[in-house]
Motif scaffolding. Structure first.
Motif, PDB file in Angstrom:
ATOM      1  N   ALA A  36       0.828  -1.206   0.000  1.00  0.00           N
ATOM      2  CA  ALA A  36       0.000   0.000   0.000  1.00  0.00           C
ATOM      3  C   ALA A  36       0.863   1.257   0.000  1.00  0.00           C
ATOM      4  O   ALA A  36       0.550   2.238  -0.688  1.00  0.00           O
ATOM      5  N   ASP A  37       1.959   1.239   0.742  1.00  0.00           N
ATOM      6  CA  ASP A  37       2.850   2.403   0.772  1.00  0.00           C
ATOM      7  C   ASP A  37       3.502   2.643  -0.585  1.00  0.00           C
ATOM      8  O   ASP A  37       3.604   3.775  -1.041  1.00  0.00           O
ATOM      9  N   ALA A  74      -1.915  14.843  -4.130  1.00  0.00           N
ATOM     10  CA  ALA A  74      -2.290  15.057  -2.729  1.00  0.00           C
ATOM     11  C   ALA A  74      -3.364  14.066  -2.296  1.00  0.00           C
ATOM     12  O   ALA A  74      -3.315  13.536  -1.173  1.00  0.00           O
ATOM     13  N   LEU A  75      -4.326  13.793  -3.175  1.00  0.00           N
ATOM     14  CA  LEU A  75      -5.356  12.794  -2.856  1.00  0.00           C
ATOM     15  C   LEU A  75      -4.743  11.412  -2.680  1.00  0.00           C
ATOM     16  O   LEU A  75      -5.138  10.658  -1.790  1.00  0.00           O
ATOM     17  N   ASN A  80      -3.572   6.977   1.631  1.00  0.00           N
ATOM     18  CA  ASN A  80      -2.784   6.044   2.443  1.00  0.00           C
ATOM     19  C   ASN A  80      -2.475   6.625   3.814  1.00  0.00           C
ATOM     20  O   ASN A  80      -2.644   5.966   4.831  1.00  0.00           O
ATOM     21  N   LEU A  81      -2.043   7.861   3.848  1.00  0.00           N
ATOM     22  CA  LEU A  81      -1.610   8.442   5.113  1.00  0.00           C
ATOM     23  C   LEU A  81      -2.776   8.703   6.061  1.00  0.00           C
ATOM     24  O   LEU A  81      -2.633   8.552   7.266  1.00  0.00           O
ATOM     25  N   LYS A  89      -7.449  -0.646  -3.730  1.00  0.00           N
ATOM     26  CA  LYS A  89      -8.487   0.367  -3.541  1.00  0.00           C
ATOM     27  C   LYS A  89      -7.963   1.741  -3.959  1.00  0.00           C
ATOM     28  O   LYS A  89      -8.677   2.533  -4.574  1.00  0.00           O
ATOM     29  N   GLN A  90      -6.695   2.021  -3.640  1.00  0.00           N
ATOM     30  CA  GLN A  90      -6.082   3.289  -4.061  1.00  0.00           C
ATOM     31  C   GLN A  90      -6.073   3.391  -5.585  1.00  0.00           C
ATOM     32  O   GLN A  90      -6.424   4.434  -6.142  1.00  0.00           O
ATOM     33  N   ALA A  91      -5.668   2.309  -6.255  1.00  0.00           N
ATOM     34  CA  ALA A  91      -5.595   2.330  -7.721  1.00  0.00           C
ATOM     35  C   ALA A  91      -6.965   2.559  -8.337  1.00  0.00           C
ATOM     36  O   ALA A  91      -7.102   3.319  -9.305  1.00  0.00           O
ATOM     37  N   ALA A  92      -7.978   1.930  -7.799  1.00  0.00           N
ATOM     38  CA  ALA A  92      -9.332   2.101  -8.329  1.00  0.00           C
ATOM     39  C   ALA A  92      -9.803   3.547  -8.169  1.00  0.00           C
ATOM     40  O   ALA A  92     -10.343   4.142  -9.115  1.00  0.00           O
TER      41      ALA A  92
END
Length: 123
Positions: A36-37, A74-75, A80-81, A89-92
């Motif tokens: 994820a990082d 920034a999003l 993650n942070l 989920k981040q990629a989607a």
């Protein structure tokens, strides 16, 4: 002789570069399966680079494209942070943000580096 951005991206630099960003984000999330990082770093870096690349490739309103890219970066960091989302989920969500940012917000506000007539003559 170096190729100009207009010859590489034609009339749709925002759409083409946005598709490249989505591809990189999905490959890193679903094919390579990074942490994820690492996915956060990839998403933020790709979003910022694509924003600046579109800003360079278009005739006017490039500053807007750069700000959209920085906003997407920034999003990506916030996902993650602050939200601790998984890489997939981040990629989607980054794909959705790229679609909204590059395909809808930026594309309609920038001028392509080559006209339709110049593209037709070059073909």
């Amino acid at each position: 002789m170096a190729a100009s951005p207009g010859r590489i991206f034609g009339r749709e630099p925002s759409v083409i570069l946005g598709a490249v960003a989505i591809t990189v984000q999905f490959v890193s999330a679903f094919l390579i399966n990074v942490s994820a990082d690492t996915q956060t770093r990839i998403n933020a870096l790709v979003a910022a680079i694509i924003g600046f690349a579109v800003a360079y490739a278009v005739k006017d309103e490039g500053t807007f494209a750069a700000f959209v890219g920085l906003g997407q970066a920034a999003l990506a960091l916030a996902m993650n942070l602050g939200l601790h989302w998984s890489g997939d989920k981040q990629a989607a969500f980054m794909a959705l943000f790229t679609l909204i940012g590059q395909f809808w917000l930026v594309r309609d506000r920038v001028t392509a580096p080559v006209s339709k007539e110049a593209l037709r003559l070059a073909a």
